[in-house]
Design a protein around this motif. Structure first.
Motif, PDB file in Angstrom:
ATOM      1  N   CYS A 259       0.820  -1.226   0.000  1.00  0.00           N
ATOM      2  CA  CYS A 259       0.000   0.000   0.000  1.00  0.00           C
ATOM      3  C   CYS A 259       0.846   1.266   0.000  1.00  0.00           C
ATOM      4  O   CYS A 259       0.295   2.373  -0.103  1.00  0.00           O
ATOM      5  N   GLY A 260       2.177   1.118   0.121  1.00  0.00           N
ATOM      6  CA  GLY A 260       3.036   2.280   0.296  1.00  0.00           C
ATOM      7  C   GLY A 260       2.946   3.295  -0.818  1.00  0.00           C
ATOM      8  O   GLY A 260       2.785   4.506  -0.579  1.00  0.00           O
ATOM      9  N   SER A 261       3.029   2.834  -2.077  1.00  0.00           N
ATOM     10  CA  SER A 261       3.002   3.766  -3.196  1.00  0.00           C
ATOM     11  C   SER A 261       1.658   4.467  -3.307  1.00  0.00           C
ATOM     12  O   SER A 261       1.598   5.667  -3.599  1.00  0.00           O
ATOM     13  N   HIS A 262       0.580   3.719  -3.037  1.00  0.00           N
ATOM     14  CA  HIS A 262      -0.754   4.331  -3.109  1.00  0.00           C
ATOM     15  C   HIS A 262      -0.935   5.397  -2.042  1.00  0.00           C
ATOM     16  O   HIS A 262      -1.506   6.468  -2.306  1.00  0.00           O
ATOM     17  N   ILE A 263      -0.455   5.129  -0.837  1.00  0.00           N
ATOM     18  CA  ILE A 263      -0.558   6.114   0.246  1.00  0.00           C
ATOM     19  C   ILE A 263       0.229   7.378  -0.101  1.00  0.00           C
ATOM     20  O   ILE A 263      -0.235   8.505   0.138  1.00  0.00           O
ATOM     21  N   CYS A 264       1.419   7.212  -0.697  1.00  0.00           N
ATOM     22  CA  CYS A 264       2.224   8.377  -1.105  1.00  0.00           C
ATOM     23  C   CYS A 264       1.472   9.222  -2.134  1.00  0.00           C
ATOM     24  O   CYS A 264       1.440  10.450  -2.038  1.00  0.00           O
ATOM     25  N   VAL A 265       0.856   8.565  -3.121  1.00  0.00           N
ATOM     26  CA  VAL A 265       0.112   9.284  -4.160  1.00  0.00           C
ATOM     27  C   VAL A 265      -1.084  10.007  -3.565  1.00  0.00           C
ATOM     28  O   VAL A 265      -1.402  11.142  -3.947  1.00  0.00           O
ATOM     29  N   ILE A 266      -1.764   9.364  -2.606  1.00  0.00           N
ATOM     30  CA  ILE A 266      -2.906   9.994  -1.930  1.00  0.00           C
ATOM     31  C   ILE A 266      -2.468  11.281  -1.235  1.00  0.00           C
ATOM     32  O   ILE A 266      -3.116  12.329  -1.359  1.00  0.00           O
ATOM     33  N   VAL A 301       2.606  18.988  -9.699  1.00  0.00           N
ATOM     34  CA  VAL A 301       3.435  18.110  -8.873  1.00  0.00           C
ATOM     35  C   VAL A 301       2.920  16.666  -8.855  1.00  0.00           C
ATOM     36  O   VAL A 301       3.705  15.732  -9.090  1.00  0.00           O
ATOM     37  N   PRO A 302       1.618  16.416  -8.587  1.00  0.00           N
ATOM     38  CA  PRO A 302       1.155  15.014  -8.615  1.00  0.00           C
ATOM     39  C   PRO A 302       1.395  14.305  -9.952  1.00  0.00           C
ATOM     40  O   PRO A 302       1.904  13.175  -9.962  1.00  0.00           O
ATOM     41  N   PRO A 303       1.066  14.920 -11.113  1.00  0.00           N
ATOM     42  CA  PRO A 303       1.358  14.223 -12.371  1.00  0.00           C
ATOM     43  C   PRO A 303       2.841  13.946 -12.588  1.00  0.00           C
ATOM     44  O   PRO A 303       3.204  12.963 -13.251  1.00  0.00           O
ATOM     45  N   ALA A 304       3.716  14.817 -12.043  1.00  0.00           N
ATOM     46  CA  ALA A 304       5.153  14.612 -12.210  1.00  0.00           C
ATOM     47  C   ALA A 304       5.695  13.549 -11.259  1.00  0.00           C
ATOM     48  O   ALA A 304       6.583  12.768 -11.629  1.00  0.00           O
ATOM     49  N   LEU A 305       5.168  13.496 -10.032  1.00  0.00           N
ATOM     50  CA  LEU A 305       5.711  12.589  -9.020  1.00  0.00           C
ATOM     51  C   LEU A 305       5.076  11.203  -9.029  1.00  0.00           C
ATOM     52  O   LEU A 305       5.728  10.226  -8.645  1.00  0.00           O
ATOM     53  N   ASN A 306       3.817  11.096  -9.458  1.00  0.00           N
ATOM     54  CA  ASN A 306       3.148   9.797  -9.413  1.00  0.00           C
ATOM     55  C   ASN A 306       3.903   8.701 -10.166  1.00  0.00           C
ATOM     56  O   ASN A 306       4.083   7.598  -9.641  1.00  0.00           O
ATOM     57  N   PRO A 307       4.380   8.962 -11.410  1.00  0.00           N
ATOM     58  CA  PRO A 307       5.152   7.907 -12.098  1.00  0.00           C
ATOM     59  C   PRO A 307       6.440   7.544 -11.360  1.00  0.00           C
ATOM     60  O   PRO A 307       6.843   6.375 -11.347  1.00  0.00           O
ATOM     61  N   LEU A 308       7.087   8.550 -10.736  1.00  0.00           N
ATOM     62  CA  LEU A 308       8.315   8.270  -9.986  1.00  0.00           C
ATOM     63  C   LEU A 308       8.019   7.409  -8.763  1.00  0.00           C
ATOM     64  O   LEU A 308       8.764   6.465  -8.460  1.00  0.00           O
ATOM     65  N   VAL A 309       6.926   7.735  -8.066  1.00  0.00           N
ATOM     66  CA  VAL A 309       6.561   6.966  -6.870  1.00  0.00           C
ATOM     67  C   VAL A 309       6.297   5.512  -7.231  1.00  0.00           C
ATOM     68  O   VAL A 309       6.825   4.588  -6.603  1.00  0.00           O
ATOM     69  N   TYR A 310       5.489   5.289  -8.262  1.00  0.00           N
ATOM     70  CA  TYR A 310       5.184   3.913  -8.651  1.00  0.00           C
ATOM     71  C   TYR A 310       6.377   3.235  -9.309  1.00  0.00           C
ATOM     72  O   TYR A 310       6.554   2.017  -9.172  1.00  0.00           O
ATOM     73  N   VAL A 312       9.530   3.685  -8.473  1.00  0.00           N
ATOM     74  CA  VAL A 312      10.493   3.330  -7.424  1.00  0.00           C
ATOM     75  C   VAL A 312       9.941   2.241  -6.522  1.00  0.00           C
ATOM     76  O   VAL A 312      10.642   1.290  -6.156  1.00  0.00           O
ATOM     77  N   LYS A 313       8.651   2.337  -6.158  1.00  0.00           N
ATOM     78  CA  LYS A 313       8.082   1.440  -5.152  1.00  0.00           C
ATOM     79  C   LYS A 313       7.472   0.160  -5.721  1.00  0.00           C
ATOM     80  O   LYS A 313       7.218  -0.783  -4.975  1.00  0.00           O
ATOM     81  N   THR A 314       7.204   0.106  -7.016  1.00  0.00           N
ATOM     82  CA  THR A 314       6.596  -1.082  -7.602  1.00  0.00           C
ATOM     83  C   THR A 314       7.646  -1.826  -8.407  1.00  0.00           C
ATOM     84  O   THR A 314       8.139  -1.336  -9.429  1.00  0.00           O
ATOM     85  N   GLN A 315       7.968  -3.036  -7.956  1.00  0.00           N
ATOM     86  CA  GLN A 315       9.079  -3.790  -8.543  1.00  0.00           C
ATOM     87  C   GLN A 315       8.843  -4.116 -10.013  1.00  0.00           C
ATOM     88  O   GLN A 315       9.750  -3.976 -10.839  1.00  0.00           O
ATOM     89  N   GLN A 316       7.616  -4.527 -10.359  1.00  0.00           N
ATOM     90  CA  GLN A 316       7.338  -4.904 -11.749  1.00  0.00           C
ATOM     91  C   GLN A 316       7.520  -3.720 -12.698  1.00  0.00           C
ATOM     92  O   GLN A 316       8.102  -3.856 -13.786  1.00  0.00           O
TER      93      GLN A 316
END
Length: 329
Positions: A259-266, A301-310, A312-316
């Motif tokens: 849930c980490g990446s989703h919480i960061c995006v929220i 900021v959200p559109p720029a950071l969301n791909p980076l968050v996922y 970095v945090k999503t292995q696939q």
């Protein structure tokens, strides 16, 4: 109206002049100031905004491409992520080009219809992004609380219906914004103290009654954000309850990490958005340039950071991105 009809029987040119004058009052061109109070440094402010927009376009296009071309990623979590990336792409592109044109080349004028269209896209797709975040919270809830039934509950047909519901909700709730604005009369200076066409900034310029516009804008904001935050909160309450029952610290940590990446995006989406909304409505002592900067960053900021968050945090996603770039290299 009776007086104009009376005049028209005597003077057609006068009627045309009055008609043209009324049209200009009802449908003016607007003047976007950019960032009031920081006119001397606006070109410097445009540089980081340009970088954010570049990251938003490159990152979200990459996420969509990877999920689209990799069949192993055609799962609920990644399909919702692709929806989020598509919405972020539209949201950033609805704002950044005109904002950068205002800050860099002083292209301050924006047509009436273009302004209303930009405003509709910004608010409608913000609502859609909030809806997708709710859908992603639902996916995490089902994956953690009902893992054996995840594929049967969130099958492709349900995901498609959820995506359609999010789209329809955003369009239907925000369609009245430009419709209600078209009934207003603008008979004063149409200077918007903003870098883009924001709903309340346009409403404040009208010299006719705006109670309905203000009330509907507040109702939509409270309805969308209020219900979505409550839905996300309920989902994570059930997730927390389930995770705390899992024996072993490592298993709990693994469940939380999903849930980490989703919480960061929220947090990236809601915290600056709510703060911007509150300062716009109630923060009369907050400097106007601070509010404009915050509102602009909220859309970039959200559109720029969301791909980076996922990424970095999503292995696939991370592995697929590295594979793509290693093949290019």
């Amino acid at each position: 109206m009776i007086f104009v009809s009376f005049l028209s029987s005597f003077s057609k040119p006068l009627t045309m002049a009055l008609s043209n004058s009324s049209w200009r009052l009802l449908q003016p061109s607007f003047f976007l100031m950019g960032i009031p109070g920081l006119e001397e440094s606006q070109h410097w402010i445009a540089m980081p905004l340009s970088v954010l927009y570049l990251f938003a376009v490159m990152g979200n296009v990459t996420i969509i491409f990877i999920i689209w071309t990799d069949p192993s990623l055609h799962q609920p979590m990644y399909l919702f992520l692709a929806m989020l990336s598509g919405i972020d792409l539209v949201l950033a592109s609805s704002t950044a080009p005109k904002t950068l044109a205002v800050l860099l080349v002083h292209a301050h004028e924006i047509g009436y219809t273009v302004c209303l269209t930009q405003m509709f896209f910004i608010h409608a797709f913000s609502s859609m992004e909030s809806g997708v975040l709710v859908a992603m919270a639902l996916d995490r809830y089902v994956a953690i609380c009902h893992p054996l039934h995840h594929s049967t509950i969130l099958h492709p047909g349900i995901i498609g219906r959820i995506g359609m519901a999010v789209l329809v909700r955003g369009l239907l709730l925000l369609l009245p914004f430009p419709i209600l604005l078209r009934r207003l009369i603008f008979c004063q200076a149409t200077v918007i103290g903003h870098a883009y066409c924001e709903h309340m900034a346009v409403v404040k310029l009208a010299c006719s009654e705006t109670t309905v516009n203000r009330a509907y804008g507040l109702a939509v904001a409270l309805l969308v954000v209020g219900l979505d935050v409550v839905a996300i909160g309920i989902s994570y309450a059930f997730i927390l309850q389930t995770v705390l029952k899992v024996p072993g610290g490592e298993a709990r940590l693994k469940a939380f990490s999903t849930c980490g990446s989703h919480i960061c995006v929220i947090l990236i989406f809601y915290v600056p958005g709510i703060f911007s909304f509150l300062t716009h409505r109630f923060g009369h002592h907050v400097p106007h340039h601070v509010h404009v900067l915050l509102a602009t960053l909220y859309l970039l900021v959200p559109p720029a950071l969301n791909p980076l968050v996922y990424g970095v945090k999503t292995q696939q996603i991370r592995q697929r991105v590295l594979r793509v770039f290693s093949l290019k290299g």
